[in-house]
Design a protein around this motif. Structure first.
Motif, PDB file in Angstrom:
ATOM      1  N   THR A 148     -14.668 -40.335  22.466  1.00 25.37           N
ATOM      2  CA  THR A 148     -14.559 -38.959  22.353  1.00 25.37           C
ATOM      3  C   THR A 148     -13.807 -38.698  21.009  1.00 25.37           C
ATOM      4  N   PHE A 149     -14.396 -37.736  20.324  1.00 22.35           N
ATOM      5  CA  PHE A 149     -13.715 -37.301  19.009  1.00 22.35           C
ATOM      6  C   PHE A 149     -13.901 -35.759  18.895  1.00 22.35           C
ATOM      7  N   ARG A 150     -13.094 -35.369  18.022  1.00 23.50           N
ATOM      8  CA  ARG A 150     -13.098 -34.157  17.625  1.00 23.50           C
ATOM      9  C   ARG A 150     -13.357 -33.537  16.149  1.00 23.50           C
ATOM     10  N   GLU A 151     -13.972 -32.588  15.855  1.00 30.29           N
ATOM     11  CA  GLU A 151     -14.278 -32.317  14.048  1.00 30.29           C
ATOM     12  C   GLU A 151     -14.561 -31.024  13.956  1.00 30.29           C
ATOM     13  N   ILE A 152     -14.294 -30.571  12.986  1.00 35.33           N
ATOM     14  CA  ILE A 152     -14.499 -29.204  12.556  1.00 35.33           C
ATOM     15  C   ILE A 152     -15.853 -29.255  11.517  1.00 35.33           C
ATOM     16  N   GLU A 153     -16.729 -28.345  11.742  1.00 35.93           N
ATOM     17  CA  GLU A 153     -17.738 -28.209  10.659  1.00 35.93           C
ATOM     18  C   GLU A 153     -17.786 -26.973  10.070  1.00 35.93           C
ATOM     19  N   VAL A 154     -18.016 -26.702   8.959  1.00 36.05           N
ATOM     20  CA  VAL A 154     -18.056 -25.438   8.264  1.00 36.05           C
ATOM     21  C   VAL A 154     -19.342 -25.251   7.582  1.00 36.05           C
ATOM     22  N   GLU A 155     -20.411 -24.573   8.002  1.00 32.25           N
ATOM     23  CA  GLU A 155     -21.638 -24.505   7.404  1.00 32.25           C
ATOM     24  C   GLU A 155     -22.012 -23.029   6.555  1.00 32.25           C
ATOM     25  N   ARG A 156     -22.213 -23.411   5.415  1.00 34.23           N
ATOM     26  CA  ARG A 156     -22.588 -22.173   4.523  1.00 34.23           C
ATOM     27  C   ARG A 156     -23.832 -21.503   4.986  1.00 34.23           C
ATOM     28  N   THR A 157     -24.012 -20.465   5.558  1.00 31.40           N
ATOM     29  CA  THR A 157     -25.272 -19.906   5.847  1.00 31.40           C
ATOM     30  C   THR A 157     -25.730 -18.615   4.948  1.00 31.40           C
ATOM     31  N   GLY A 158     -24.789 -18.350   3.989  1.00 35.06           N
ATOM     32  CA  GLY A 158     -25.139 -16.939   3.176  1.00 35.06           C
ATOM     33  C   GLY A 158     -24.056 -16.782   1.945  1.00 35.06           C
ATOM     34  N   GLY A 159     -23.005 -17.308   2.192  1.00 32.31           N
ATOM     35  CA  GLY A 159     -21.858 -16.888   1.320  1.00 32.31           C
ATOM     36  C   GLY A 159     -21.861 -18.031   0.083  1.00 32.31           C
ATOM     37  N   SER A 160     -20.812 -17.743  -0.793  1.00 33.73           N
ATOM     38  CA  SER A 160     -20.579 -18.744  -1.932  1.00 33.73           C
ATOM     39  C   SER A 160     -19.944 -19.955  -1.622  1.00 33.73           C
ATOM     40  N   PRO A 161     -20.265 -20.949  -2.331  1.00 33.36           N
ATOM     41  CA  PRO A 161     -19.276 -22.236  -1.907  1.00 33.36           C
ATOM     42  C   PRO A 161     -17.921 -21.962  -2.270  1.00 33.36           C
ATOM     43  N   ALA A 162     -17.645 -20.761  -2.898  1.00 36.37           N
ATOM     44  CA  ALA A 162     -16.100 -20.600  -2.939  1.00 36.37           C
ATOM     45  C   ALA A 162     -15.527 -20.278  -1.556  1.00 36.37           C
ATOM     46  N   LEU A 163     -16.367 -19.608  -0.854  1.00 30.97           N
ATOM     47  CA  LEU A 163     -15.900 -19.203   0.637  1.00 30.97           C
ATOM     48  C   LEU A 163     -15.609 -20.458   1.345  1.00 30.97           C
ATOM     49  N   LEU A 164     -16.396 -21.431   1.287  1.00 28.29           N
ATOM     50  CA  LEU A 164     -16.196 -22.765   2.124  1.00 28.29           C
ATOM     51  C   LEU A 164     -14.839 -23.301   1.530  1.00 28.29           C
ATOM     52  N   SER A 165     -14.341 -23.450   0.358  1.00 25.90           N
ATOM     53  CA  SER A 165     -13.347 -23.742  -0.265  1.00 25.90           C
ATOM     54  C   SER A 165     -11.908 -23.184   0.305  1.00 25.90           C
TER      55      SER A 165
END
Length: 503
Positions: A148-165
């Protein structure tokens, strides 16, 4: 097809997701879901090792999904389809990954059960800009859960790359660790999926001390990568950014490899290269027919747009004729790409990225071997031969076939110069760039001449549209004439760049 852009983070089981109100967004939590995905691959994990995957996931509206890598880390191409049988991948998706599997059978290699808690980041209007997924993943083996492992994924769906940062800053501050871009499947399969892919990529650059063999291998890897990368996009008939097409780019890869094998003839075992060039010619002819149809269709629209006097009914009829021609050529190409012959070619191309059978001459330093190899296509361009005039003696009144043949010589010299410049030689690099500009100009002439000849031929078989077709042909001939008029000046610039190759 959609592009998936995401970032991944490793977190401990005790990790607490921080408040995610960032950059004027509004977080909106969604109900937790449990997703069970079965991944299919070859016995040797050809897909996983290449950064690709094919899965069936229970609960998705379109349960079958293929993900293909791109040149940008964290960005993958995603294609999803319906399918009634969860144990057998749809044939369309099986062929979509054929450039990587090369026809090897696909079987279930892993089953992952993911409990996902999602938070959408929305703007003031409720538009989703990004999705944050908190995933607890169980690797299943029958009824057992060995890992078992845990991870967080952040996917850009319409915002800018700066939002992911901005989201990343919050996650890291809360204890998350940037996990690179390792897919869940690779984490689940472990070391076996982390081995290098069968298809080895070209080196980003070569040192000045490189051997001729290094240059040959880099050129082969680059051309094969272009062919394999665009294979699924050709099957999808997917347009490329900037108005380009996958058929065009795949054809460029085929042509470049054939040209490089010709240029490097003294360095490569011809018992291997000769049959490969024959198979590449077969594929190139199929791609060429589809590409020529694309060019004609595009030129009709461009030429018509430049002259609004053309009757709309004639243009619509001609558009339909060319669309049908393109569909026939495209169907022939797709049929060929589903044959054993094509899969065998893919196998040979993939093997060539690991080892190219070379002659003893390839062990020489590139700085010693390449100038002579570049000189041959350059002299052929300058002086001509076998009925083709030299570039300096190409006259404005020469037939179209001469202009086309000179363009082929320009292209071969360009490819040779680009290969020779891979070790960093600036003089050769400047020549390659000048040849590329000249090739583009002569390419415009070739396209205009092809279009004019096609319109005149159609005028004979479709007399009801003859007036419009003849008008289109005259316009294309005018464009060809302008290219011819500008050619002497363009050639002088290129000739000056290649003066160092003259005896």
């Amino acid at each position: 097809m959609t592009l998936e852009e995401e970032r991944k983070y490793d977190v401990a089981a005790s990790f607490i997701l921080p408040e995610l109100a960032v950059a004027d967004t509004r977080p909106a939590a969604r109900a937790a879901v449990t997703l069970t995905a079965t991944y299919f691959d070859t016995a040797g994990l050809r897909l996983a090792r290449a950064g690709a995957s094919l899965r069936h996931r229970v609960g998705d509206a379109l349960p079958w999904t293929v993900k293909l890598p791109t040149a940008v880390p964290g960005v993958r191409q995603e294609i999803s389809l319906a399918g009634a049988d969860p144990s057998t991948p749809p044939e369309a998706l099986t062929w979509l990954v054929a450039a990587l599997t090369r026809g090897s059978p696909l079987t279930a290699v892993a089953v992952l059960r993911t409990r996902r808690q999602r938070v959408d980041l929305c703007d003031a209007d409720g538009t989703r800009l990004a999705e944050v997924a908190d995933d607890t993943v169980e690797v299943l083996s029958g009824t057992a859960v060995p890992r078992t492992f845990r991870e967080i994924e952040v996917e850009r769906t319409g915002g800018s790359p700066a939002l992911l940062s901005a989201v990343e800053e919050l996650l890291v501050a809360a204890g998350a660790r940037a996990g690179g871009f390792t897919p869940k499947l690779v984490r689940a399969l472990g070391a076996a999926a982390a081995y290098p892919p069968d298809l080895l990529p070209p080196a980003a650059s070569l040192p000045a001390t490189a051997r001729a063999a290094d240059v040959v291998l880099a050129a082969v890897r680059g051309a094969v990568a272009r062919i394999v990368t665009h294979d699924p996009l050709v099957r999808l008939d997917e347009p490329l950014p900037g108005g380009d097409t996958a058929v065009h780019q795949m054809r460029v890869g085929v042509r470049r490899l054939r040209s490089d094998l010709r240029t490097f003839k003294p360095l490569v075992d011809q018992r291997w290269a000769g049959p490969l060039r024959t198979e590449l010619r077969w594929l190139g002819d199929l791609l060429g027919a589809a590409r020529d149809a694309e060019v004609l269709h595009d030129r009709l629209r461009a030429t018509a747009a430049a002259d609004p006097e053309h009757p709309a009914a004639d243009l619509a009829a001609l558009d339909a004729i060319l669309a049908a021609r393109r569909e026939r050529a495209y169907a022939d190409l797709l049929a060929a790409m589903r044959t054993r012959r094509y899969l065998a070619l893919l196998e040979r191309l993939t093997a060539a990225t690991r080892r190219v059978p070379l002659s003893p001459a390839a062990s020489a330093p590139a700085a010693e071997a390449l100038p002579g190899l570049l000189a041959r296509p350059w002299h052929r361009l300058v002086h001509g031969g076998k009925g083709v005039p030299g570039a300096a003696r190409l006259k404005p009144s020469a037939p179209d076939v001469d202009w086309h043949e000179v363009r082929i010589h320009v292209k071969r010299a360009r490819y040779a110069a680009e290969a020779a410049a891979s070790t960093g030689d600036r003089t050769t690099r400047r020549l390659a760039k000048s040849l590329a500009r000249l090739q583009d100009a002569l390419g415009e002439h070739t396209d205009a001449a092809l279009a004019a000849a096609t319109w005149r031929a159609l005028a004979k078989t479709h007399p009801g549209h003859a007036a419009t077709l003849k008008r289109l042909a005259r316009r294309e001939r005018a464009l060809a004439a302008s290219t011819r008029a500008a050619y002497p000046g363009r050639w002088r610039k290129t000739a000056a760049r290649g003066a160092f190759l003259s005896p």
